[in-house]
Design a protein around this motif. Structure first.
Motif, PDB file in Angstrom:
ATOM      1  N   GLU A 165      -2.338   9.459  -6.053  1.00  9.00           N
ATOM      2  CA  GLU A 165      -2.768   8.168  -6.582  1.00  9.00           C
ATOM      3  C   GLU A 165      -2.127   7.047  -5.781  1.00  9.00           C
ATOM      4  OE1 GLU A 165      -1.379   8.068 -10.664  1.00  9.00           O
ATOM      5  OE2 GLU A 165       0.552   7.187 -10.080  1.00  9.00           O
ATOM      6  N   LEU A 166      -2.665   5.837  -5.937  1.00  7.84           N
ATOM      7  CA  LEU A 166      -2.061   4.635  -5.365  1.00  7.84           C
ATOM      8  C   LEU A 166      -1.112   4.060  -6.405  1.00  7.84           C
ATOM      9  CD1 LEU A 166      -5.307   3.082  -3.810  1.00  7.84           C
ATOM     10  CD2 LEU A 166      -3.490   4.318  -2.613  1.00  7.84           C
ATOM     11  N   ASP A 167       0.137   3.817  -6.007  1.00  6.54           N
ATOM     12  CA  ASP A 167       1.114   3.381  -6.999  1.00  6.54           C
ATOM     13  C   ASP A 167       0.836   1.961  -7.480  1.00  6.54           C
ATOM     14  OD1 ASP A 167       2.172   1.584  -5.158  1.00  6.54           O
ATOM     15  OD2 ASP A 167       4.033   2.682  -4.824  1.00  6.54           O
ATOM     16  N   SER A 168       1.630   1.533  -8.447  1.00  8.99           N
ATOM     17  CA  SER A 168       1.354   0.265  -9.147  1.00  8.99           C
ATOM     18  C   SER A 168       1.528  -0.974  -8.276  1.00  8.99           C
ATOM     19  CB  SER A 168       2.266   0.142 -10.376  1.00  8.99           C
ATOM     20  OG  SER A 168       3.633   0.169  -9.993  1.00  8.99           O
ATOM     21  N   PHE A 224      -2.560  14.380   3.384  1.00  9.07           N
ATOM     22  CA  PHE A 224      -3.489  13.466   2.749  1.00  9.07           C
ATOM     23  C   PHE A 224      -3.153  12.065   3.273  1.00  9.07           C
ATOM     24  CE2 PHE A 224      -3.018  17.081  -0.060  1.00  9.07           C
ATOM     25  CZ  PHE A 224      -4.333  17.397  -0.383  1.00  9.07           C
ATOM     26  N   ALA A 225      -3.959  11.576   4.185  1.00  7.28           N
ATOM     27  CA  ALA A 225      -3.666  10.297   4.857  1.00  7.28           C
ATOM     28  C   ALA A 225      -4.559   9.202   4.272  1.00  7.28           C
ATOM     29  CB  ALA A 225      -3.891  10.426   6.352  1.00  7.28           C
ATOM     30  N   ALA A 226      -3.947   8.239   3.617  1.00  9.77           N
ATOM     31  CA  ALA A 226      -4.699   7.168   2.971  1.00  9.77           C
ATOM     32  C   ALA A 226      -4.775   5.945   3.884  1.00  9.77           C
ATOM     33  CB  ALA A 226      -4.039   6.781   1.663  1.00  9.77           C
ATOM     34  N   VAL A 227      -5.965   5.349   3.956  1.00  6.39           N
ATOM     35  CA  VAL A 227      -6.172   4.121   4.733  1.00  6.39           C
ATOM     36  C   VAL A 227      -6.729   3.051   3.790  1.00  6.39           C
ATOM     37  CG1 VAL A 227      -7.411   3.058   6.650  1.00  6.39           C
ATOM     38  CG2 VAL A 227      -6.612   5.418   6.852  1.00  6.39           C
ATOM     39  N   SER A 228      -6.127   1.888   3.808  1.00  6.51           N
ATOM     40  CA  SER A 228      -6.541   0.820   2.898  1.00  6.51           C
ATOM     41  C   SER A 228      -7.918   0.288   3.261  1.00  6.51           C
ATOM     42  CB  SER A 228      -5.521  -0.320   2.912  1.00  6.51           C
ATOM     43  OG  SER A 228      -5.466  -0.919   4.190  1.00  6.51           O
ATOM     44  N   GLU A 281       6.902  10.132  -3.633  1.00  7.77           N
ATOM     45  CA  GLU A 281       6.517  10.142  -2.233  1.00  7.77           C
ATOM     46  C   GLU A 281       6.931  11.447  -1.562  1.00  7.77           C
ATOM     47  OE1 GLU A 281       7.008   6.768   0.299  1.00  7.77           O
ATOM     48  OE2 GLU A 281       7.393   5.446  -1.395  1.00  7.77           O
ATOM     49  N   HIS A 282       6.019  11.967  -0.756  1.00  7.60           N
ATOM     50  CA  HIS A 282       6.314  13.124   0.113  1.00  7.60           C
ATOM     51  C   HIS A 282       5.757  12.729   1.477  1.00  7.60           C
ATOM     52  CE1 HIS A 282       5.616  14.485  -4.071  1.00  7.60           C
ATOM     53  NE2 HIS A 282       6.726  15.194  -3.853  1.00  7.60           N
ATOM     54  N   ALA A 283       6.456  11.801   2.116  1.00  7.77           N
ATOM     55  CA  ALA A 283       5.886  11.061   3.248  1.00  7.77           C
ATOM     56  C   ALA A 283       6.109  11.698   4.605  1.00  7.77           C
ATOM     57  CB  ALA A 283       6.447   9.639   3.264  1.00  7.77           C
ATOM     58  N   PHE A 309       0.854  -1.189   0.000  1.00  8.84           N
ATOM     59  CA  PHE A 309       0.000   0.000   0.000  1.00  8.84           C
ATOM     60  C   PHE A 309       0.887   1.235   0.000  1.00  8.84           C
ATOM     61  CE2 PHE A 309      -2.827   3.119   2.057  1.00  8.84           C
ATOM     62  CZ  PHE A 309      -3.969   2.956   1.284  1.00  8.84           C
ATOM     63  N   ASN A 310       0.713   2.115  -1.023  1.00 12.04           N
ATOM     64  CA  ASN A 310       1.568   3.289  -1.088  1.00 12.04           C
ATOM     65  C   ASN A 310       0.859   4.420  -1.830  1.00 12.04           C
ATOM     66  OD1 ASN A 310       3.988   4.681  -0.565  1.00 12.04           O
ATOM     67  ND2 ASN A 310       4.727   4.286  -2.621  1.00 12.04           N
ATOM     68  N   LEU A 311       0.778   5.568  -1.186  1.00 10.76           N
ATOM     69  CA  LEU A 311       0.183   6.770  -1.763  1.00 10.76           C
ATOM     70  C   LEU A 311       1.291   7.694  -2.238  1.00 10.76           C
ATOM     71  CD1 LEU A 311      -2.536   8.435  -2.090  1.00 10.76           C
ATOM     72  CD2 LEU A 311      -1.874   9.543   0.055  1.00 10.76           C
TER      73      LEU A 311
END
Length: 208
Positions: free
Chosen positions: A103-106, A203-207, A71-73, A58-60
């Motif tokens: 976006e969610l990476d490949s 922008f915090a992404a949760v699966s 990434e700008h994590a 999982f990677n935003l």
């Protein structure tokens, strides 16, 4: 006569002993038969099942040009928004615009819900407000429209609770998910001459 009686008695005695021997043999045969049945009944069989469990990925990632995603994590190393007018020379009433995309990476194997929140501010950002919208294409200008995530007039450095949008995964491991395009519109109010400050949005992404 006595001899004949003795012979008859002996014969009966012999027949009695043979009968007992036969019964003993038969009894022994029954015992042996039971023992053989127990031995033959001792069949064994086993089944084994195994499951293999691997975690997904999982990677935003984000982009300021809609093409190159990275990434700008960390809050200390954010992507710098490219505003259409220099945000360092604002006057009261000015509006500046900046696009962004995530976006969610490949490699990502799950869809996501992204929550927008304020991460950090510094300096003076009073009398600055903004609007955040989600257009259908990359870009941000005065005429850009879309889904309003943050209403116009919201104080810069704040985000309403439950500001979210969704992202879909692509086709791992080769194709990234469809990006979400974002547009920041920042309006200057009654600024103080020389004031300067920064606002960082997370922008915090949760699966899912």
């Amino acid at each position: 006569m006595e001899q004949e009686i003795e012979n008859i008695s002996d014969s009966k005695a012999i027949r009695g002993r043979r009968s007992r021997q036969i019964k003993a043999i038969l009894a022994g045969g029954l015992v042996l038969g039971v023992g053989a049945a127990i031995t033959l009944a001792a069949w064994n069989d086993s089944e084994f099942a195994q499951g293999t469990f691997s975690a997904g990925t999982f990677n935003l990632v984000g982009s300021t040009d809609g093409t190159t995603f990275a990434e700008h994590a960390a809050v200390g190393t954010p992507a710098t928004l490219a505003f259409t007018v220099s945000p360092t020379q604002l006057s009261p009433g000015d509006i500046v615009y900046a696009p962004f995309a995530v976006e969610l990476d490949s490699s990502t194997t799950n869809d996501a819900v992204v929550t927008v929140s304020n991460a950090a501010t510094s300096g003076v950002i009073s009398n600055l407000s903004y609007e955040l919208i989600q257009p259908t294409a990359f870009g941000c200008a005065s005429g850009t429209t879309g889904t309003e995530l943050v209403a116009a007039g919201t104080a810069l450095g704040s985000v309403p609770a439950s500001t979210t949008f969704t992202l879909s995964k692509g086709t791992p491991p080769t194709t990234a998910g469809a990006p979400a395009f974002l547009c920041f519109k920042v309006t200057a109010g009654a600024l103080t001459q020389g004031q300067t400050g920064t606002a960082t949005i997370e922008f915090a992404a949760v699966s899912q």
